[in-house]
Enzyme design. Structure first.
Site, short mmCIF file in Angstrom:
data_model
loop_
_atom_site.label_atom_id
_atom_site.label_comp_id
_atom_site.label_asym_id
_atom_site.label_seq_id
_atom_site.Cartn_x
_atom_site.Cartn_y
_atom_site.Cartn_z
N THR A 49 2.62 1.17 -4.94
CA THR A 49 3.18 0.21 -5.90
C THR A 49 2.55 0.36 -7.28
O THR A 49 3.25 0.50 -8.29
CB THR A 49 2.91 -1.24 -5.42
N THR A 50 1.23 0.31 -7.33
CA THR A 50 0.50 0.32 -8.60
C THR A 50 0.75 1.63 -9.36
O THR A 50 0.88 1.64 -10.58
CB THR A 50 -1.01 0.14 -8.32
N TRP A 51 0.80 2.70 -8.61
CA TRP A 51 1.09 4.02 -9.18
C TRP A 51 2.47 4.01 -9.84
O TRP A 51 2.64 4.40 -11.00
CB TRP A 51 1.02 5.05 -8.05
N HIS B 130 6.75 -7.29 -2.43
CA HIS B 130 6.60 -6.63 -1.13
C HIS B 130 7.58 -7.24 -0.13
O HIS B 130 7.47 -6.99 1.08
CB HIS B 130 5.18 -6.80 -0.58
N TYR C 161 6.36 8.21 -1.40
CA TYR C 161 5.00 8.47 -1.93
C TYR C 161 4.67 9.97 -1.80
O TYR C 161 4.13 10.58 -2.73
CB TYR C 161 4.01 7.62 -1.12
N SER D 263 -4.52 2.61 4.63
CA SER D 263 -4.74 2.05 3.30
C SER D 263 -4.76 0.52 3.36
O SER D 263 -5.62 -0.13 2.75
CB SER D 263 -3.62 2.54 2.37
N ASP E 214 -6.87 10.58 -10.27
CA ASP E 214 -8.21 10.62 -10.87
C ASP E 214 -8.28 9.82 -12.16
O ASP E 214 -9.30 9.17 -12.44
CB ASP E 214 -8.65 12.07 -11.12
N VAL E 215 -7.22 9.86 -12.95
CA VAL E 215 -7.24 9.12 -14.23
C VAL E 215 -7.02 7.62 -13.96
O VAL E 215 -7.73 6.77 -14.51
CB VAL E 215 -6.20 9.70 -15.22
N LYS F 123 0.79 -1.24 0.00
CA LYS F 123 0.00 0.00 0.00
C LYS F 123 0.82 1.29 0.00
O LYS F 123 0.32 2.37 0.34
CB LYS F 123 -1.01 0.04 1.17
N THR G 88 -1.03 9.10 -15.09
CA THR G 88 -0.77 8.43 -13.82
C THR G 88 -1.29 9.23 -12.62
O THR G 88 -0.97 8.90 -11.49
CB THR G 88 0.74 8.13 -13.64
N1 LIG Z 1 -2.02 7.66 -9.17
C1 LIG Z 1 -2.05 7.62 -7.85
N2 LIG Z 1 -1.79 8.73 -7.11
C2 LIG Z 1 -1.82 8.69 -5.77
N3 LIG Z 1 -2.12 7.58 -5.05
C3 LIG Z 1 -2.39 6.45 -5.73
C4 LIG Z 1 -2.36 6.41 -7.15
N4 LIG Z 1 -2.68 5.14 -7.54
C5 LIG Z 1 -2.89 4.44 -6.41
N5 LIG Z 1 -2.72 5.21 -5.33
C6 LIG Z 1 -2.91 4.84 -3.92
O1 LIG Z 1 -1.89 3.94 -3.51
C7 LIG Z 1 -2.44 3.05 -2.52
C8 LIG Z 1 -2.31 1.62 -3.02
O2 LIG Z 1 -0.96 1.25 -2.98
P1 LIG Z 1 -0.45 -0.11 -3.65
O3 LIG Z 1 -0.52 0.08 -5.12
O4 LIG Z 1 0.95 -0.18 -3.12
O5 LIG Z 1 -1.32 -1.20 -3.18
C9 LIG Z 1 -3.87 3.46 -2.32
O6 LIG Z 1 -3.85 4.44 -1.29
P2 LIG Z 1 -5.12 4.86 -0.40
O7 LIG Z 1 -5.74 3.61 0.10
O8 LIG Z 1 -4.55 5.70 0.70
O9 LIG Z 1 -6.00 5.66 -1.30
C10 LIG Z 1 -4.20 4.07 -3.68
O10 LIG Z 1 -5.31 4.92 -3.69
O1 LIG Z 2 -5.10 -10.62 -5.48
N1 LIG Z 2 -4.45 -9.71 -6.00
O2 LIG Z 2 -4.48 -9.47 -7.21
C1 LIG Z 2 -3.67 -8.90 -5.16
C2 LIG Z 2 -3.38 -9.26 -3.87
C3 LIG Z 2 -2.61 -8.45 -3.08
C4 LIG Z 2 -2.16 -7.27 -3.57
O3 LIG Z 2 -1.47 -6.51 -2.71
S1 LIG Z 2 -0.98 -5.08 -2.93
O4 LIG Z 2 -0.51 -4.67 -1.62
O5 LIG Z 2 0.12 -5.11 -3.86
O6 LIG Z 2 -2.01 -4.16 -3.42
C5 LIG Z 2 -2.45 -6.90 -4.86
C6 LIG Z 2 -3.21 -7.73 -5.66
#
Ligand SMILES: Nc1ncnc2c1ncn2[C@@H]1O[C@H](COP(=O)(O)O)[C@@H](OP(=O)(O)O)[C@H]1O
Ligand SMILES: O=[N+]([O-])c1ccc(OS(=O)(=O)O)cc1
Length: 304
Positions: free
Chosen positions: A59-61, A117, A202, A147, A239-240, A56, A236
């Site tokens: 990562t995804t960002w 992670h 972050y 989060s 909102d988008v 959290k 990135t």
């Molecule tokens: N483009 C972006 N800008 C800012 N925060 C982002 C983002 N994309 C994802 N996040 C936030 O990153 C967190 C998820 O992290 P991960 O990808 O490591 O699982 C979430 O935080 P919140 O739950 O505080 O909103 C998510 O909303």
């Molecule tokens: O099930 N999934 O796809 C999954 C599980 C955990 C997970 O963890 S996170 O902390 O990277 O968001 C993300 C995706």
């Protein structure tokens, strides 16, 4: 078999909720711990890029930023697959016939971008031996906790977090999947200058995405024009990305992630923890934090 097909296996929630086990003192799902030898022996390559984070932390960002840089800002190319298929999550282990992170990584042509992670001492040693590049992203503890709490409620593959008060205690004790936040951020910080590691925050990314995206591009040795840079900033933005099904995890069945409980793209805002911690919880957390982080020169901003 892809993760989206999971619903076809007719697994109930109780089958998804993982049994947990400790590996080297770190809590993992039983499936991950059963697969640990294979994970530890994963063969990294010199041209792999690894995105390492505590859960959290953004990562995804970071994955989306990296993909956009690697694809010269081509949004279509970045829509080619779900984030979890574009960037294998190396230790994530699912019941067969579903693809685990290792299967996806081993099938993927190079150059690969991978996600983990794992705490630093549990990283498969081939990453060090092969000198793969690593981007580490850290996020302040309180926002990470909130989060992670909401994510644990909506993601049926994570243990039930209980109440926020209960979860705060689990988090402080490091009794959550992937272990202690404190040891994670400190452990990676301590090795950052000995390897090809870009250590990001972050809060800095949120404060000035342009500056941080440029840092990532430089680390990846990619020249990007001002036009591409602006495209990446837009694509990135929170909102988008919230509306991007290839990045927001909404293509998974609700039996895995139930976005009506809490969306994956939840708030994306530093300082949101203030909406959840009571004053007493915050003071108690801070006192424990000072003890756990004493002796480290790493500093976090809990708001910007
Ligand atoms: N483009 C972006 N800008 C800012 N925060 C982002 C983002 N994309 C994802 N996040 C936030 O990153 C967190 C998820 O992290 P991960 O990808 O490591 O699982 C979430 O935080 P919140 O739950 O505080 O909103 C998510 O909303
Ligand atoms: O099930 N999934 O796809 C999954 C599980 C955990 C997970 O963890 S996170 O902390 O990277 O968001 C993300 C995706």
């Amino acid at each position: 078999m892809s993760l989206e097909k999971m619903k076809d296996l007719h697994l109930g929630e109780q089958d998804l909720q993982p049994e947990t086990r400790e590996v080297n003192g770190i809590l993992m799902s039983k499936l991950m711990s059963d697969n640990w030898d294979k994970i530890w022996n994963f063969q990294a390559k010199p041209d792999d890029l690894l995105i390492a984070t505590y859960a959290k932390a953004g990562t995804t960002w970071t994955q989306e930023i990296v993909d956009m840089i690697q694809n010269d800002g081509d949004v279509q190319k970045c829509q080619r697959a779900n984030t979890y298929d574009r960037h294998p999550f190396i230790e994530w282990t699912l019941p067969p016939p579903l693809n685990s992170g290792l299967d996806l990584a081993n099938k993927m042509p190079s150059p690969r971008t991978l996600k983990t992670h794992l705490p630093v001492h549990m990283l498969p040693p081939s990453f060090w031996k092969e000198n793969s590049k690593i981007i580490y992203v850290a996020r302040n503890a309180k926002d990470c906790l909130v989060s992670y709490y909401y994510f644990s409620r909506m993601n049926k593959m994570l243990p039930d977090p209980g109440t926020l008060g209960e979860y705060i205690e689990q988090f402080k004790a490091g009794k959550v999947l992937w272990g202690s936040w404190y040891d994670h951020v400190k452990g990676w910080w301590d090795v950052k200058d000995q390897h090809r590691i870009l250590y990001l925050f972050y809060e800095d990314m949120k404060e000035d995405p342009k500056r941080e995206i440029k840092k990532i591009a430089k680390f990846l040795e990619k020249d990007i024009s001002e036009e591409v840079l602006n495209k990446i900033i837009y694509h990135t933005s929170f909102d988008v990305m919230k509306e991007n099904p290839m990045a927001n995890y909404t293509t998974l069945p609700s039996s895995i992630m139930d976005h009506s409980i809490s969306p994956f793209m939840r708030k994306g805002m530093p300082g949101d923890w203030k909406n959840y911690f009571t004053v007493a919880q915050s003071e108690d957390f801070d006192e424990d934090y000072r003890r756990k982080m004493a002796g480290s020169n790493i500093t976090f901003r809990t708001e910007i």
